[in-house]
Design a protein around this motif. Structure first.
Motif, short mmCIF file in Angstrom:
data_model
loop_
_atom_site.label_atom_id
_atom_site.label_comp_id
_atom_site.label_asym_id
_atom_site.label_seq_id
_atom_site.Cartn_x
_atom_site.Cartn_y
_atom_site.Cartn_z
N LYS A 72 -38.91 -8.80 -35.40
CA LYS A 72 -38.23 -9.38 -34.24
C LYS A 72 -37.56 -8.32 -33.39
CE LYS A 72 -37.38 -13.80 -36.58
NZ LYS A 72 -36.38 -14.85 -36.90
N ASP A 73 -37.84 -8.37 -32.10
CA ASP A 73 -37.19 -7.50 -31.13
C ASP A 73 -35.80 -8.07 -30.83
OD1 ASP A 73 -36.40 -6.08 -28.76
OD2 ASP A 73 -38.50 -5.72 -28.28
N LYS A 74 -34.78 -7.26 -30.98
CA LYS A 74 -33.41 -7.74 -30.75
C LYS A 74 -33.17 -8.16 -29.30
CE LYS A 74 -30.91 -5.11 -34.30
NZ LYS A 74 -29.77 -4.19 -34.51
N ASN A 75 -33.98 -7.65 -28.39
CA ASN A 75 -33.78 -7.95 -26.97
C ASN A 75 -34.42 -9.27 -26.54
OD1 ASN A 75 -32.47 -5.39 -26.36
ND2 ASN A 75 -34.48 -4.47 -26.69
N GLY A 76 -35.17 -9.90 -27.43
CA GLY A 76 -35.89 -11.11 -27.06
C GLY A 76 -34.97 -12.30 -26.85
N ILE A 77 -35.26 -13.09 -25.81
CA ILE A 77 -34.50 -14.31 -25.56
C ILE A 77 -35.10 -15.45 -26.38
CG2 ILE A 77 -33.92 -13.53 -23.23
CD1 ILE A 77 -36.00 -15.61 -22.20
N TRP A 78 -34.38 -16.57 -26.43
CA TRP A 78 -34.97 -17.77 -27.06
C TRP A 78 -35.71 -18.53 -25.98
CZ3 TRP A 78 -35.20 -22.97 -26.45
CH2 TRP A 78 -35.72 -23.71 -27.52
N GLU A 79 -36.95 -18.92 -26.26
CA GLU A 79 -37.75 -19.63 -25.26
C GLU A 79 -38.67 -20.64 -25.94
OE1 GLU A 79 -39.94 -16.59 -23.16
OE2 GLU A 79 -40.08 -15.38 -24.97
N ASP A 80 -38.88 -21.73 -25.25
CA ASP A 80 -39.70 -22.83 -25.75
C ASP A 80 -41.18 -22.48 -25.55
OD1 ASP A 80 -40.78 -25.24 -26.54
OD2 ASP A 80 -40.31 -26.27 -24.65
N LYS A 81 -41.67 -21.54 -26.36
CA LYS A 81 -43.05 -21.09 -26.25
C LYS A 81 -43.36 -20.19 -27.44
CE LYS A 81 -43.79 -17.96 -23.01
NZ LYS A 81 -43.75 -17.27 -21.71
N ARG A 82 -44.57 -19.69 -27.50
CA ARG A 82 -44.93 -18.70 -28.51
C ARG A 82 -44.47 -17.34 -28.02
NH1 ARG A 82 -47.93 -19.08 -32.91
NH2 ARG A 82 -48.81 -21.10 -32.30
N ALA A 83 -43.44 -16.81 -28.66
CA ALA A 83 -42.81 -15.57 -28.18
C ALA A 83 -43.63 -14.35 -28.57
CB ALA A 83 -41.40 -15.46 -28.74
N LYS A 84 -43.72 -13.39 -27.66
CA LYS A 84 -44.45 -12.15 -27.93
C LYS A 84 -43.54 -11.08 -28.52
CE LYS A 84 -47.93 -12.96 -24.37
NZ LYS A 84 -48.59 -12.43 -23.15
N HIS A 85 -42.25 -11.41 -28.65
CA HIS A 85 -41.30 -10.44 -29.19
C HIS A 85 -40.91 -10.75 -30.64
CE1 HIS A 85 -38.39 -13.58 -28.23
NE2 HIS A 85 -38.87 -13.59 -26.99
N GLN A 86 -41.59 -11.74 -31.25
CA GLN A 86 -41.43 -12.04 -32.67
C GLN A 86 -42.83 -12.17 -33.25
OE1 GLN A 86 -38.66 -15.17 -33.62
NE2 GLN A 86 -36.98 -14.18 -32.54
N ILE A 87 -43.17 -11.32 -34.22
CA ILE A 87 -44.57 -11.18 -34.65
C ILE A 87 -44.69 -11.38 -36.16
CG2 ILE A 87 -46.57 -9.64 -34.64
CD1 ILE A 87 -45.09 -8.15 -32.32
N LYS A 88 -45.66 -12.20 -36.55
CA LYS A 88 -45.89 -12.50 -37.97
C LYS A 88 -46.80 -11.45 -38.61
CE LYS A 88 -47.50 -16.63 -37.01
NZ LYS A 88 -48.05 -18.00 -37.13
N PHE A 89 -46.39 -10.99 -39.79
CA PHE A 89 -47.25 -10.19 -40.65
C PHE A 89 -47.53 -11.05 -41.88
CE2 PHE A 89 -45.42 -7.22 -37.92
CZ PHE A 89 -45.75 -5.89 -38.18
#
Length: 437
Positions: free
Chosen positions: A314-331
């Protein structure tokens, strides 16, 4: 128009196109429109899951369905609660015709029982139902990972049921990722109300089931949690439920679908709340700060070796948004997707008279989709129990693990070595072919 019979007609045909055509033909029926809105809108709750026993009206009808609907609003607003609310609903059910009472039951239970989901209703009446907001992570892509700013956070990918604890005006409710109410019988209420204080907010996390101090496996745990979705969980089962949280969002931002506060600050706020109130049944997700992709990868490999499912970077700078976020990535060590059951097949040999396989399909995207026959992952109990309710399975969403995308003998898109994981009662729509890696 007999709306109960109309819904039965919709339920008799699994085709989404058929349902849309039937709704289009009746799009000017304002009572139908309002019934569908009340039943599907995730922000309109009635706080009664179990329909009280009532005497069907076999005599003179006192209320039409159209006039009965406003009597449900006092339940939504909580002008009447507890036993008074149950008595109020019982009275309304006994004042309408038996057929209209069945329609009211569908509304109260937040289930039209005919395969009409939010997306189907909105295809006929644009914007009729606000979709429940949820921020999803993106599957691993190197180009996304390369955009992460460091230091970043790595958190354990949990293997339970996604949920929200919503605290508003000092009152608490729990919702699944598709907005359906989860009944936890007050088990976690004190912890979340204490942490929220006088602030309206939404806690985001995952529910797990603990037995004798050990977290239950996903199928066992989610089997119990699905009872909470249906309102049939027992007090003993609810007492085993624990929550792991990773975010807290102000309520108004959550409803709007975007929160400008970056994740680093939201995470710090959540850590402060947990540290201050020391909740007994709510805990923070395991989290580490990393300074590079290499550190994140090392953590991922170590957790996999311990039997964990994976991590979220997770990127600390990412906002919360009602969508698939590109700043939080699953491994993840194994790939997984959510597909819709379109057919059920009987087994052969020792599985004759039991479930053999389910035929699943992704949600169409630009006319493209993949189809796969899933026959592995079922134990004997699954094959018996699911076969008994096979007519109810079509249209359900299931989680499927697989090794890679592939093509079948006809050259059509499919999955290699698909394995059934669970029925997703907390999800209404399948992944698109673009979501599936």
């Amino acid at each position: 128009m007999n709306l109960n019979q109309f819904f039965e007609t919709l339920a008799s045909n699994n085709s989404r196109l058929f349902k849309i055509e039937q709704l289009e033909q009746n799009r000017n029926n304002t009572t139908l429109r309002e019934v569908i809105r009340l039943a599907l809108d995730p922000f309109t709750q009635f706080y009664i899951r179990k329909i009280p026993k009532y005497k069907p009206n076999d005599g003179e009808v006192s209320l039409t369905l159209e006039r009965a609907l406003p009597h449900l609003y006092s339940l939504h607003s909580r002008d009447v609660t507890g036993n008074a609310a149950i008595d109020h609903l019982k009275t309304v059910l006994e004042m309408v015709s038996p057929e209209d009472a069945k329609v009211l039951e569908r509304i109260i239970q937040k289930d039209l029982k005919c395969g009409v989901a939010v997306s189907t209703a909105n295809a006929v009446w644009t914007g009729l139902v606000k979709e429940y907001p949820v921020m999803l992570c993106s599957p691993f892509e190197q180009k996304l990972v390369d955009k992460i700013a460091y230091p970043a956070l790595v958190q354990t990918k949990m293997d339970g049921m996604r949920f929200n604890a919503i605290v508003q005006n000092g009152k608490l409710e729990y919702r699944s990722r598709n907005g359906k109410e989860i009944q936890l019988l007050g088990n976690l209420d004190a912890d979340f109300i204490a942490m929220a204080g006088d602030v309206d907010c939404v806690f985001d996390g995952e529910l797990l089931v603990v037995h004798d101090g050990v977290i239950c496996d996903r199928q066992t745990g989610n089997g119990i949690l699905n009872k909470a979705n249906k309102g049939t969980i027992s007090a003993d089962e609810a007492d085993k439920v624990r929550a792991t949280v990773w975010d807290v969002i102000p309520y108004l931002y959550f409803v709007d679908g975007e929160c400008p506060v970056n994740y680093g600050k939201r995470w710090d706020s959540l850590c402060t709340l947990v540290d201050k109130h020391q909740p007994s049944k709510v805990g923070l997700v395991n989290s580490w700060e990393v300074d590079s992709y290499e550190e994140a990868k090392t953590l991922f490999e170590g957790l996999l070796a311990e039997g964990q499912e994976g991590i979220i970077l997770k990127d600390k700078n990412g906002i919360w948004e009602d969508k698939r976020a590109k700043h939080q990535i699953k491994f993840k060590g194994e790939l997984e997707c959510d597909l819709e059951i379109i057919a059920v097949e009987e087994g052969t040999g020792k599985y004759a008279g039991k479930l053999g396989a389910v035929v699943c399909r992704s949600r169409p995207q630009d006319g493209k989709y993949l189809t796969v026959n899933v026959g592995s992952g079922f134990n004997d109990a699954h094959r018996t129990d699911l076969w008994d309710i096979r007519d109810q399975l079509v249209g359900k969403i299931v989680a499927v693990k697989y090794n890679m995308r592939s093509k079948n003998k006809a050259g059509e898109e499919s999955l290699f070595l698909p394995i059934f994981v669970e029925v997703r009662d907390d999800k209404d729509v399948a992944d698109t072919i673009g979501d599936i890696k």
